[in-house]
Scaffold this active site. Structure first.
Site, PDB file in Angstrom:
ATOM      1  N   ASP A  73      -3.361 -31.842  45.105  1.00  9.52           N
ATOM      2  CA  ASP A  73      -3.571 -31.447  46.485  1.00  9.52           C
ATOM      3  C   ASP A  73      -3.264 -29.977  46.744  1.00  9.52           C
ATOM      4  OD1 ASP A  73      -4.289 -34.019  47.213  1.00  9.52           O
ATOM      5  OD2 ASP A  73      -2.217 -34.612  47.601  1.00  9.52           O
ATOM      6  N   HIS A 107     -12.140  -3.664  39.838  1.00  8.64           N
ATOM      7  CA  HIS A 107     -13.309  -3.045  39.214  1.00  8.64           C
ATOM      8  C   HIS A 107     -14.421  -3.173  40.243  1.00  8.64           C
ATOM      9  CE1 HIS A 107     -11.985  -2.689  34.840  1.00  8.64           C
ATOM     10  NE2 HIS A 107     -10.944  -3.161  35.483  1.00  8.64           N
ATOM     11  N   GLU A 132      -2.360   5.781  34.483  1.00  6.40           N
ATOM     12  CA  GLU A 132      -3.503   5.523  35.363  1.00  6.40           C
ATOM     13  C   GLU A 132      -3.170   5.888  36.804  1.00  6.40           C
ATOM     14  OE1 GLU A 132      -6.433   1.772  36.551  1.00  6.40           O
ATOM     15  OE2 GLU A 132      -4.454   1.403  35.662  1.00  6.40           O
ATOM     16  N   TYR A 141      -3.008   3.619  21.742  1.00  7.29           N
ATOM     17  CA  TYR A 141      -2.413   2.360  21.301  1.00  7.29           C
ATOM     18  C   TYR A 141      -2.373   2.370  19.775  1.00  7.29           C
ATOM     19  CZ  TYR A 141      -4.301   1.693  25.952  1.00  7.29           C
ATOM     20  OH  TYR A 141      -4.646   1.878  27.271  1.00  7.29           O
ATOM     21  N   ASP A 188       1.028  -2.023  34.153  1.00  8.10           N
ATOM     22  CA  ASP A 188      -0.240  -1.834  34.871  1.00  8.10           C
ATOM     23  C   ASP A 188      -0.206  -2.808  36.039  1.00  8.10           C
ATOM     24  OD1 ASP A 188      -2.881  -1.753  35.772  1.00  8.10           O
ATOM     25  OD2 ASP A 188      -3.721  -1.568  33.762  1.00  8.10           O
ATOM     26  N   HIS A 248     -12.770   3.358  36.269  1.00  8.53           N
ATOM     27  CA  HIS A 248     -13.724   2.450  36.908  1.00  8.53           C
ATOM     28  C   HIS A 248     -13.676   2.687  38.407  1.00  8.53           C
ATOM     29  CE1 HIS A 248     -10.225  -0.005  38.075  1.00  8.53           C
ATOM     30  NE2 HIS A 248      -9.822   0.070  36.812  1.00  8.53           N
TER      31      HIS A 248
END
Length: 433
Positions: free
Chosen positions: A33, A354, A401, A382, A253, A347
């Site tokens: 539910d 995005h 970022e 990385y 992030d 982006h």
């Protein structure tokens, strides 16, 4: 509501003639539910500002343009269980629609509204259930052909004009996104002060949730990535269940959603409060690549210019530190840099993390940046253990970022309040220690 009304009028003008059908997102059952927290469809919300489920927007273009909302009935009994509902009458007044009907009348009204419309604007293929509904309505119109009623002769993806609209943020949208960015930036700074060796990734994620909700954001914009040590080398890591260790970096992030609009920030910093030599080398390389990319954000540059600028800096650094071999041109041509940098540099950003919008023109060229575009700039590095990699760089994952608005003369970094230089990060973390 004037903002949403203006958007509807803009879409109607671009349609010229025909009918558009834009449903919102369905509620999704989580288990038994229980439902997942409801989130409206971005295209529907962009045109309506209406947040309730079970709703459909219909726009009619032509000599007598109109906007019509179908929504749930006012139901006092259900409101006891599920909360407030506008109902058609109040929704029409509060949200500025020309007409509003009960969602239970949708199947009855849509064939009538589609009749003799030259074109149908609809997102065919995005949802099989809605595709079936539209097909049923079209067949009902076609069944009246002997009486002279015509069905739409052309189907157009309504997302095409909407994507172009959503690429250019209005002053209202920019203001909301600045606020979303401010909340997310403060959350990242808070996290830097909360981190010490021995804590768990999920504890730091909880710091973000606290910062988001306590400042008025309605939700995280996406599942937060809180990745310590080697976990940072997994781009979409979100288990967030490892313990933070001395000497590791922590990549986070995370962004929030405010009034539908997303922020998206990544910061990487040392768990112990100070960067080691190899960590600092690669961190400052990524930071320099981001600075070069951000400098390429302006109406004088195309979409891919920031990525190209970041890549040039990264490749030079990879060669300098022995991660890649050969000249810059050779490394770019062979793509050997992808062992350490395998994604693009940004982006579009907006109602979706995005966000909607094309990156290339119909001719295959990169689109030119325009004042009002909002994008992320997020280079990274990385380094997984490998025989061709100096061991002191193993398990270092770094991404930086920011959210960047294209302005008439250049750009504005709306997430600049989140600290990111080595000195600023270490100073902020010392305050907590």
């Amino acid at each position: 509501m004037q903002e949403f009304s203006r958007r509807r009028q803009q879409l109607i003008s671009s349609m010229q003639a025909g009918i558009a059908v834009i449903p919102t997102a369905p509620e999704v059952t989580r288990n038994r539910d229980s439902h997942y927290p409801y989130r409206f469809d971005s295209y529907f919300y962009y045109l309506t500002g209406f947040k309730e489920p079970e709703a459909v927007l219909v726009l009619i273009a032509g000599p007598e343009p109109k906007s019509i909302l179908f929504c749930r009935d006012k139901d006092v009994d259900r409101e006891i269980w599920d909360g407030f509902r506008y109902g058609p009458e109040a929704a029409k007044t509060e949200f500025g629609f020309d007409e509003a009907y009960s969602i239970t009348q949708l199947d009855e009204q849509l064939p009538k509204l589609m009749a003799n419309q030259p074109e149908l604007f609809f997102s065919l293929g995005s949802d099989a259930g809605w595709d079936a509904k539209v097909s049923t309505w079209l067949n009902a119109v076609k069944a009246q052909a002997r009486t002279g009623v015509q069905a739409p002769a052309k189907l157009i993806d309504v997302r095409q004009p909407l994507d172009a609209m959503r690429l250019l943020k209005s002053p209202y949208e920019v203001e909301v996104m600045r606020r979303s960015a401010s909340i997310a930036a403060s959350a990242h700074n808070r996290a830097m002060q909360a981190v010490i060796p021995g804590k768990w990734e999920y504890e730091i994620e909880a710091e973000f949730l606290h910062a988001f909700y306590s400042q008025g954001a309605q939700a995280p914009a996406y599942t937060s990535i809180v990745a310590g040590g080697a976990n940072a080398c997994t781009l979409h890591y979100n288990a967030n269940n490892a313990q933070l260790q001395v000497g590791e970096l922590l990549l986070i992030d995370a962004g929030c959603e405010l009034d539908g609009y997303a922020s998206d920030i990544t910061r990487t910093f040392p768990v112990s409060g100070r960067f080691s030599g190899p960590q600092k080398d690669l961190y400052e390389l990524v930071l320099a690549s981001q600075a070069a990319a951000i400098a390429s954000v302006s109406p004088q540059h195309h979409w891919n210019a920031p990525h190209e600028a970041a890549l040039d800096v990264l490749v030079d650094g990879f060669i300098h530190y022995g991660l890649c071999q050969g000249s810059r041109d050779a490394v770019l041509e062979t793509g050997s840099y992808r062992q350490f940098y395998m994604h693009r540099t940004g982006h579009w950003l907006g109602l979706d993390v995005h966000d909607a919008g094309e990156y290339k023109t119909a001719d295959g060229d990169w689109v030119m940046l325009q004042s009002g575009n909002m994008l992320t700039v997020e280079p990274g590095c990385y380094v997984r253990p490998a025989d061709n990699v100096p061991e002191h760089f193993w398990n270092i994952g770094i991404r930086i970022e920011d959210d960047v608005l294209v302005t008439a003369n250049g750009h504005e970094v709306i997430t600049s309040a989140a600290v990111k230089t080595v000195d600023d990060i270490e100073a902020l973390m010392r305050q907590h220690a």
